[in-house]
Design a protein around this motif. Structure first.
Motif, PDB file in Angstrom:
ATOM      1  N   ALA A  28      42.972   1.982 -26.710  1.00  0.00           N
ATOM      2  CA  ALA A  28      43.271   2.944 -25.647  1.00  0.00           C
ATOM      3  C   ALA A  28      42.262   4.080 -25.652  1.00  0.00           C
ATOM      4  CB  ALA A  28      44.688   3.491 -25.818  1.00  0.00           C
ATOM      5  N   SER A  32      39.456   4.983 -22.729  1.00  0.00           N
ATOM      6  CA  SER A  32      39.400   6.331 -22.167  1.00  0.00           C
ATOM      7  C   SER A  32      37.989   6.884 -22.192  1.00  0.00           C
ATOM      8  CB  SER A  32      40.338   7.261 -22.948  1.00  0.00           C
ATOM      9  OG  SER A  32      40.274   8.572 -22.458  1.00  0.00           O
ATOM     10  N   LYS A  37      40.160   8.210 -18.123  1.00  0.00           N
ATOM     11  CA  LYS A  37      41.528   8.478 -18.554  1.00  0.00           C
ATOM     12  C   LYS A  37      42.549   7.640 -17.801  1.00  0.00           C
ATOM     13  CE  LYS A  37      44.909  12.255 -18.486  1.00  0.00           C
ATOM     14  NZ  LYS A  37      45.112  13.689 -18.187  1.00  0.00           N
ATOM     15  N   ASN A  38      42.425   7.531 -16.478  1.00  0.00           N
ATOM     16  CA  ASN A  38      43.435   6.827 -15.676  1.00  0.00           C
ATOM     17  C   ASN A  38      43.508   5.344 -16.019  1.00  0.00           C
ATOM     18  OD1 ASN A  38      44.153   9.170 -14.334  1.00  0.00           O
ATOM     19  ND2 ASN A  38      42.703   8.837 -12.664  1.00  0.00           N
ATOM     20  N   ALA A  40      42.710   4.059 -18.911  1.00  0.00           N
ATOM     21  CA  ALA A  40      43.300   3.986 -20.240  1.00  0.00           C
ATOM     22  C   ALA A  40      44.819   4.158 -20.179  1.00  0.00           C
ATOM     23  CB  ALA A  40      42.685   5.052 -21.148  1.00  0.00           C
ATOM     24  N   ILE A  41      45.291   5.019 -19.293  1.00  0.00           N
ATOM     25  CA  ILE A  41      46.738   5.196 -19.133  1.00  0.00           C
ATOM     26  C   ILE A  41      47.371   3.908 -18.620  1.00  0.00           C
ATOM     27  CG2 ILE A  41      48.494   6.376 -17.750  1.00  0.00           C
ATOM     28  CD1 ILE A  41      46.832   8.909 -17.968  1.00  0.00           C
ATOM     29  N   TYR A 166      48.997   8.153 -25.363  1.00  0.00           N
ATOM     30  CA  TYR A 166      48.468   9.194 -24.468  1.00  0.00           C
ATOM     31  C   TYR A 166      47.694  10.251 -25.261  1.00  0.00           C
ATOM     32  CZ  TYR A 166      48.246  12.638 -20.735  1.00  0.00           C
ATOM     33  OH  TYR A 166      47.802  13.537 -19.799  1.00  0.00           O
ATOM     34  N   ILE A 169      44.408   8.917 -25.999  1.00  0.00           N
ATOM     35  CA  ILE A 169      43.589   8.855 -24.783  1.00  0.00           C
ATOM     36  C   ILE A 169      42.970  10.209 -24.457  1.00  0.00           C
ATOM     37  CG2 ILE A 169      43.734   8.591 -22.261  1.00  0.00           C
ATOM     38  CD1 ILE A 169      45.802   6.346 -22.800  1.00  0.00           C
ATOM     39  N   VAL A 170      43.761  11.272 -24.527  1.00  0.00           N
ATOM     40  CA  VAL A 170      43.294  12.588 -24.077  1.00  0.00           C
ATOM     41  C   VAL A 170      42.654  13.419 -25.189  1.00  0.00           C
ATOM     42  CG1 VAL A 170      45.018  12.635 -22.247  1.00  0.00           C
ATOM     43  CG2 VAL A 170      45.539  13.708 -24.448  1.00  0.00           C
TER      44      VAL A 170
END
Length: 208
Positions: A28, A32, A37-38, A40-41, A166, A169-170
């Motif tokens: 993930a 990302s 990001k999107n 990966a989400i 998440y 990811i971020v």
């Protein structure tokens, strides 16, 4: 038992179980970094859907097992052996994990949502983990196998798993350097947990 307790317990158990670097959360993070990001989400959502069904299956197994005490006793004896072997493996046999290279690209043009589902399907460890987790919670009086607590627990596990994904990811850029220590010592950590579980299971058999 508080109405929302299974939800909270499921969330935190999943959070702690998924937080160590592994195939799914590191993938993930890679997606990302490389694709955004999107996307990966979307991958994380696909993985979470499978985790939802894996947890539900695990709880169904746990409910069946809890109604057959002879199976519980046999599983406890098997568990002592398995946890002991795993402890030996992680303490003395397993090599230190290699550092995960973040510049390797995830190949293929298939949907990242289905890639997340695929990787989660290949990872069968959550099923036995949540079988024993739910049985332990039920034996302690913090969980029951009624419909509402089961639904809350499963949703909590899925939510906790997605939250960890998440975070990877971020925030992977910020924690990337800090994961090396955990990766180098993950076998010792796992070995400690399996040793604790083996001792705890043995004590339950001796003093029940």
């Amino acid at each position: 038992m508080l109405f929302y307790l299974p939800l909270v317990l499921g969330f935190f158990i999943a959070f702690l179980a998924v937080i160590p670097p592994g195939l799914i959360n590191m993938t993930a993070a890679k997606i990302s970094l490389q694709e955004g990001k999107n996307i990966a989400i979307s991958f994380a959502l696909g993985a979470s859907v499978i985790i939802f069904f894996q947890t539900f299956i695990a709880v169904l197994f746990a409910r069946f097992i809890s109604n057959h005490q002879e199976i519980v006793s046999t599983l406890q004896k098997i568990g002592i052996f398995v946890f002991s072997v795993l402890s030996i493996y992680f303490f003395w046999i397993a090599k230190k994990p290699k550092k995960i290279k973040t510049d390797s690209r995830v190949k293929g043009k298939s949907s990242r949502f289905f890639l997340g589902m695929l990787l989660s399907i290949l990872n069968l460890l959550p099923i036995p983990f949540y079988v024993f987790a739910s049985m332990t919670l039920a034996a302690s009086g913090y969980f029951s196998f009624d419909k509402i607590p089961v639904a809350e627990f499963v949703i909590g596990v899925m939510s906790g798993s997605f939250t960890v994904l998440y975070i990877y990811i971020v925030a992977f850029k910020k924690i990337e350097n800090k994961t090396e220590f955990l990766m180098q010592n993950i076998n010792t950590f796992i070995g400690s947990v399996t040793t604790f579980m083996a001792v705890l299971t043995l004590l339950k058999l001796l003093y029940k």
